[in-house]
Design an enzyme around this catalytic site. Structure first.
Site: not given
Length: 234
Positions: A60, A62-64, A99, A129, A219-220
């Site tokens: 995974h 992600n950049v935002r 890494h 959990h 969002g979609r």
């Protein structure tokens, strides 16, 4: 875009989001309560690859960026993102390579940056959990708005760091696919892979702030849930 049914990649999602709204969702103001209720714009790129071979890890990245647009003040921007590896049959060489690539990408931004973001990744991608980690980590950062040496503004440094993480993704992951894609496997390994994928689903639906932000911001739904694997078991 979704790629699925391939001989190497069972399902891969590549999402580009550009969301605007009249009010920041609660998941975006946990660290900035003073911006609660402000209009916003958010943009991000998210990749999730679920390989067919159980010996190839799920990955995974992600950049935002989120920009709050308060009526009585200048816009406030901050960045977040990272990448993490989730193997079903961990290989020490793969983990070290992943890494090391993350560490190299962050080295220009300070000697302590990789260690801080590695620790943040371990803490974030943790299924409380179940009291277990989702995978073997990587790097993760959130609420980033820091200046740097040479007079770099917080926006300039934060954007450069975010881009460095994105640019390092292929180098971190493609050698692992190349090394493991032809490893023999059978139904036993596929069954265990589906069982461990169940943990991936649990994290994304119960714990992940990005999923919550997407759903809360309107969002979609199909795009937001592209991160889920095609087959999972409990």
């Amino acid at each position: 875009m979704i790629l699925e049914g391939g001989s190497v990649i069972e399902r891969a999602g590549v999402g580009l989001s550009n969301v605007r709204g009249p009010q920041l969702p609660p998941s975006a103001t946990q660290h900035r309560p003073e911006l609660a209720g402000a209009p916003f714009e958010a943009m991000g790129v998210s990749l999730v690859f679920h390989p067919r071979n159980p010996y190839v890890p799920t990955v995974h990245m992600n950049v935002r960026m989120i920009s709050a647009l308060p009526a009585d003040a200048a816009p406030v921007c901050w960045f977040g993102g990272g990448m993490d590896l989730t193997p079903y049959y961990p290989d020490v060489d793969d983990i070290r390579h992943f890494h090391a690539t993350c560490k190299g990408a962050l080295a220009p931004f300070g000697d302590d940056v990789y260690a801080r973001y590695k620790r943040a990744c371990d803490e974030y991608f943790f299924i409380r959990h179940r009291n277990e980690a989702r995978g073997v980590g990587g790097v993760f950062f959130d609420d980033l708005h820091e200046g740097g040496p040479g007079g770099a503004t917080p926006f300039e440094r934060s954007f450069a760091l975010t881009r460095a993480v994105g640019d390092a993704f292929a180098a971190a992951y493609l050698p692992i696919i190349t090394a493991r894609r032809n490893t023999p496997f059978g139904e036993r390994e596929r069954d265990f892979q589906a069982y461990r994928r169940g943990r991936y689903v649990e994290f994304n639906l119960v714990c992940d702030r990005g999923t919550l932000f997407g759903l809360q911001s309107g969002g979609r739904t199909e795009s937001i849930l592209m991160s889920l694997p095609p087959i999972a078991k409990w």
